[in-house]
Design a protein around this motif. Structure first.
Motif, PDB file in Angstrom:
ATOM      1  N   ALA A   1      55.587  40.783  -5.924  1.00  0.00           N
ATOM      2  CA  ALA A   1      54.329  40.229  -5.385  1.00  0.00           C
ATOM      3  C   ALA A   1      53.415  40.690  -6.565  1.00  0.00           C
ATOM      4  O   ALA A   1      52.041  40.016  -6.891  1.00  0.00           O
ATOM      5  CB  ALA A   1      53.937  41.383  -4.461  1.00  0.00           C
ATOM      6  N   TYR A   2      53.561  41.543  -7.601  1.00  0.00           N
ATOM      7  CA  TYR A   2      52.703  41.791  -8.559  1.00  0.00           C
ATOM      8  C   TYR A   2      52.562  40.536  -9.476  1.00  0.00           C
ATOM      9  O   TYR A   2      51.545  40.574 -10.305  1.00  0.00           O
ATOM     10  CB  TYR A   2      53.459  42.914  -9.593  1.00  0.00           C
ATOM     11  N   ARG A   3      53.211  39.401  -9.566  1.00  0.00           N
ATOM     12  CA  ARG A   3      53.022  38.317 -10.434  1.00  0.00           C
ATOM     13  C   ARG A   3      51.885  37.680  -9.920  1.00  0.00           C
ATOM     14  O   ARG A   3      51.313  36.824 -10.736  1.00  0.00           O
ATOM     15  CB  ARG A   3      54.186  37.657 -10.304  1.00  0.00           C
ATOM     16  N   ILE A   4      51.491  37.708  -8.621  1.00  0.00           N
ATOM     17  CA  ILE A   4      50.439  37.077  -8.189  1.00  0.00           C
ATOM     18  C   ILE A   4      49.130  38.092  -7.962  1.00  0.00           C
ATOM     19  O   ILE A   4      48.170  37.573  -7.363  1.00  0.00           O
ATOM     20  CB  ILE A   4      50.527  36.238  -6.916  1.00  0.00           C
ATOM     21  N   SER A   5      49.245  39.131  -8.540  1.00  0.00           N
ATOM     22  CA  SER A   5      48.197  40.227  -8.279  1.00  0.00           C
ATOM     23  C   SER A   5      46.928  39.780  -9.068  1.00  0.00           C
ATOM     24  O   SER A   5      45.699  40.413  -8.341  1.00  0.00           O
ATOM     25  CB  SER A   5      48.683  41.480  -8.878  1.00  0.00           C
ATOM     26  N   ARG A   6      47.025  39.049  -9.934  1.00  0.00           N
ATOM     27  CA  ARG A   6      45.891  38.769 -10.981  1.00  0.00           C
ATOM     28  C   ARG A   6      45.329  37.396 -10.654  1.00  0.00           C
ATOM     29  O   ARG A   6      44.470  36.711 -11.469  1.00  0.00           O
ATOM     30  CB  ARG A   6      46.115  39.056 -12.166  1.00  0.00           C
TER      31      ARG A   6
ATOM     32  N   TYR B   1      56.477  38.728   8.501  1.00  0.00           N
ATOM     33  CA  TYR B   1      56.718  39.997   8.080  1.00  0.00           C
ATOM     34  C   TYR B   1      56.728  40.037   6.439  1.00  0.00           C
ATOM     35  O   TYR B   1      55.870  41.289   6.171  1.00  0.00           O
ATOM     36  CB  TYR B   1      58.150  40.191   8.347  1.00  0.00           C
ATOM     37  N   ILE B   2      56.767  39.113   5.742  1.00  0.00           N
ATOM     38  CA  ILE B   2      56.788  39.430   4.342  1.00  0.00           C
ATOM     39  C   ILE B   2      55.099  39.242   3.751  1.00  0.00           C
ATOM     40  O   ILE B   2      54.918  39.581   2.625  1.00  0.00           O
ATOM     41  CB  ILE B   2      57.528  38.203   3.615  1.00  0.00           C
TER      42      ILE B   2
ATOM     43  N   ILE C   1      53.813  41.116   0.572  1.00  0.00           N
ATOM     44  CA  ILE C   1      53.065  40.563  -0.469  1.00  0.00           C
ATOM     45  C   ILE C   1      51.735  41.163  -0.668  1.00  0.00           C
ATOM     46  O   ILE C   1      51.386  41.617  -1.798  1.00  0.00           O
ATOM     47  CB  ILE C   1      52.619  39.126  -0.242  1.00  0.00           C
ATOM     48  N   LEU C   2      51.108  41.714   0.400  1.00  0.00           N
ATOM     49  CA  LEU C   2      49.800  42.189   0.347  1.00  0.00           C
ATOM     50  C   LEU C   2      49.487  43.472  -0.227  1.00  0.00           C
ATOM     51  O   LEU C   2      48.699  43.880  -1.113  1.00  0.00           O
ATOM     52  CB  LEU C   2      49.046  42.052   1.459  1.00  0.00           C
ATOM     53  N   ASP C   3      50.624  44.287  -0.035  1.00  0.00           N
ATOM     54  CA  ASP C   3      50.441  45.918  -0.189  1.00  0.00           C
ATOM     55  C   ASP C   3      50.303  46.175  -1.903  1.00  0.00           C
ATOM     56  O   ASP C   3      49.470  46.763  -2.241  1.00  0.00           O
ATOM     57  CB  ASP C   3      51.835  46.615   0.332  1.00  0.00           C
TER      58      ASP C   3
ATOM     59  N   GLY D   1      55.638  47.274  -6.159  1.00  0.00           N
ATOM     60  CA  GLY D   1      56.559  46.349  -5.525  1.00  0.00           C
ATOM     61  C   GLY D   1      58.047  47.098  -5.337  1.00  0.00           C
ATOM     62  O   GLY D   1      58.568  46.896  -4.582  1.00  0.00           O
ATOM     63  N   ARG D   2      58.452  47.750  -6.518  1.00  0.00           N
ATOM     64  CA  ARG D   2      59.882  48.275  -6.391  1.00  0.00           C
ATOM     65  C   ARG D   2      59.780  49.541  -5.508  1.00  0.00           C
ATOM     66  O   ARG D   2      60.947  49.642  -4.719  1.00  0.00           O
ATOM     67  CB  ARG D   2      60.086  48.973  -7.940  1.00  0.00           C
ATOM     68  N   LEU D   3      58.714  50.111  -5.181  1.00  0.00           N
ATOM     69  CA  LEU D   3      58.734  51.046  -4.254  1.00  0.00           C
ATOM     70  C   LEU D   3      58.695  50.600  -2.842  1.00  0.00           C
ATOM     71  O   LEU D   3      59.479  51.144  -2.032  1.00  0.00           O
ATOM     72  CB  LEU D   3      57.292  51.795  -4.475  1.00  0.00           C
ATOM     73  N   GLN D   4      58.049  49.351  -2.597  1.00  0.00           N
ATOM     74  CA  GLN D   4      58.333  48.585  -1.483  1.00  0.00           C
ATOM     75  C   GLN D   4      59.915  48.510  -0.966  1.00  0.00           C
ATOM     76  O   GLN D   4      60.287  48.641   0.091  1.00  0.00           O
ATOM     77  CB  GLN D   4      57.513  47.443  -1.308  1.00  0.00           C
ATOM     78  N   LEU D   5      60.558  48.086  -2.116  1.00  0.00           N
ATOM     79  CA  LEU D   5      61.922  47.540  -1.927  1.00  0.00           C
ATOM     80  C   LEU D   5      62.729  49.021  -1.476  1.00  0.00           C
ATOM     81  O   LEU D   5      63.745  49.063  -0.694  1.00  0.00           O
ATOM     82  CB  LEU D   5      62.503  47.030  -3.152  1.00  0.00           C
ATOM     83  N   ILE D   6      62.547  50.013  -2.368  1.00  0.00           N
ATOM     84  CA  ILE D   6      63.028  51.451  -2.067  1.00  0.00           C
ATOM     85  C   ILE D   6      63.035  51.919  -0.693  1.00  0.00           C
ATOM     86  O   ILE D   6      63.698  52.166  -0.051  1.00  0.00           O
ATOM     87  CB  ILE D   6      62.600  52.525  -3.181  1.00  0.00           C
TER      88      ILE D   6
END
Length: 407
Positions: free
Chosen positions: A277-282, A319-320, A324-326, A143-148
């Motif tokens: 997004a990682y918060r809903i990954s599980r 767009y988001i 979320i999916l990535d 998720g951080r990588l997506q932001l960067i």
């Protein structure tokens, strides 16, 4: 140990930053059409060549990463990407009848370079993070990588225009330098190559069969199969829509600056969403479907409202979905797949997205031409919404059927 872990994450973030400094992102069309004097049709042909070369290179590059070495495949990709801008500007110094071939080769190199990076670099860093005991945090890191990535692309787009106004060649030269610099980071990553005694005598066909068998195994995992197909279709359709939107915004009176600022805002906001997004990954697939369905419903509602502002907001919700999916799909694939097929499966996802995008491009383009943009996006959004629900029903029925068979 703690410092090493932080160091590895920083390397990952820095690598993403350097490889996303694509200063030529918006000026390629200006350089080729306005400066070199080629037609817009010729430029679109180059774009098609780029997409096709990336498409046909995805799976082979993934196989090479799993059979040989992920680091070697990433290095090859970086070399191709570093040469692509140089080939583009070399068109200024060759005979006129050779310009076309230089540009074709440049776009082929860029497509192949992207394919060689996709999957191999992700797999390399994931396994390095896992070796430090951080595999469960990969979704958060992703998720951080997506932001960067979003911030970097936005800044690079802005700087690229300024550099181009100073010197036509400057963005291309600097892009090559940043790509080459990212190679030093890859060189510093330690890759564990697990070789079994029995595997030394494997024939190439046996290795390929073992790796490609992972796709058959995917059909036995409803959740993984669903997320793979779901992500492929959703990302492809949304990417096509956003590729056509700049022309629409320009047609309704948005300036180039406003156009660029709007897409930069989409990227930054999407990157911020991706960090969470990682918060809903599980969560169960049913809840994930519910979340995305609600986002789509909000987008559709805004599209129905007769306002340009509301339509612009609706696009933000579309767009988001990708952001979320990535992180979710990448974490699921990494944790599910075996090391010997990790690069293959991730490259397979990129391969599938490229394939569906190639198919959807003319279909969506034709729809926008026949209808107008707002109506076309509305119909596409409704189609995606229905497809989500229908696909989920099919997966759930398949899962129920397997449970009944076991009983």
């Amino acid at each position: 140990m703690k410092n090493n872990r932080i160091s590895l994450e920083i390397k990952y973030y820095l690598y993403i930053l350097l490889t996303n400094l694509r200063f030529t992102r918006i000026i390629n069309v200006l350089f080729i059409v306005q400066f070199l004097g080629l037609s817009l049709v010729q430029f679109t042909l180059f774009q098609s060549i780029f997409l096709f070369s990336q498409f046909i290179s995805e799976v082979p590059s993934g196989l090479l990463g799993d059979i040989l070495s992920k680091k070697k495949v990433v290095f090859i990709g970086l070399i191709l990407l570093a040469f692509s801008p140089i080939l583009t500007i070399s068109s200024l110094f060759v005979y006129k009848n050779v310009i076309y071939y230089c540009l074709i080769l440049a776009f082929i190199f860029e497509g192949m370079g992207n394919a060689f990076l996709s999957g191999a670099d992700d797999a390399l860093f994931f396994e390095a993070l896992r070796n430090e005991g951080k595999e469960e945090k990969y979704g958060k890191v992703r998720g951080r990588l997506q932001l960067i990535s979003s911030l970097t692309l936005g800044v690079a787009t802005f700087l690229g225009g300024g550099l181009y106004s100073v010197n036509k060649l400057l963005p291309y030269v600097l892009q090559s330098i940043t790509i080459i610099s990212s190679g030093f980071i890859i060189f510093s990553i330690f890759e564990i190559r697990k070789v079994n005694k029995d595997s030394v005598n494997y024939s190439e066909n046996k290795i390929l069969k073992d790796i490609l068998a992972i796709f058959y195994k995917m059909t036995k995992s409803p959740k993984i199969l669903f997320m793979f197909l779901f992500t492929t279709i959703i990302v492809s359709v949304i990417n096509v829509i956003f590729a056509l939107l700049p022309n629409y915004f320009s047609a309704i009176g948005f300036s180039a600056t406003t156009n660029g600022s709007l897409f930069m805002f989409y990227s930054i906001f999407g990157g911020v969403v991706a960090t969470q997004a990682y918060r809903i990954s599980r969560v169960p697939v049913s809840k994930l479907i519910l979340i995305i369905s609600l986002i789509l419903m909000i987008s559709i509602f805004c599209q129905v409202v007769p306002s340009t502002v509301a339509f612009t907001i609706s696009l933000l919700f579309l767009y988001i979905i990708i952001d979320i999916l990535d992180p979710i799909i990448m974490e699921m694939l990494h944790l599910w797949v075996e090391d010997k097929a990790r690069t293959t499966i991730i490259s397979g996802l990129s391969f599938s997205i490229s394939l569906v995008t190639m198919v959807m491009n003319p279909i969506v383009g034709f729809g926008v031409q026949i209808l107008e943009m707002k109506r076309a996006v509305l119909y596409i959004s409704i189609f995606i919404f229905c497809m989500i629900l229908f696909s989920y029903i099919l997966i759930e029925r398949a899962r129920s059927g397997r449970k009944d068979e076991k009983k």
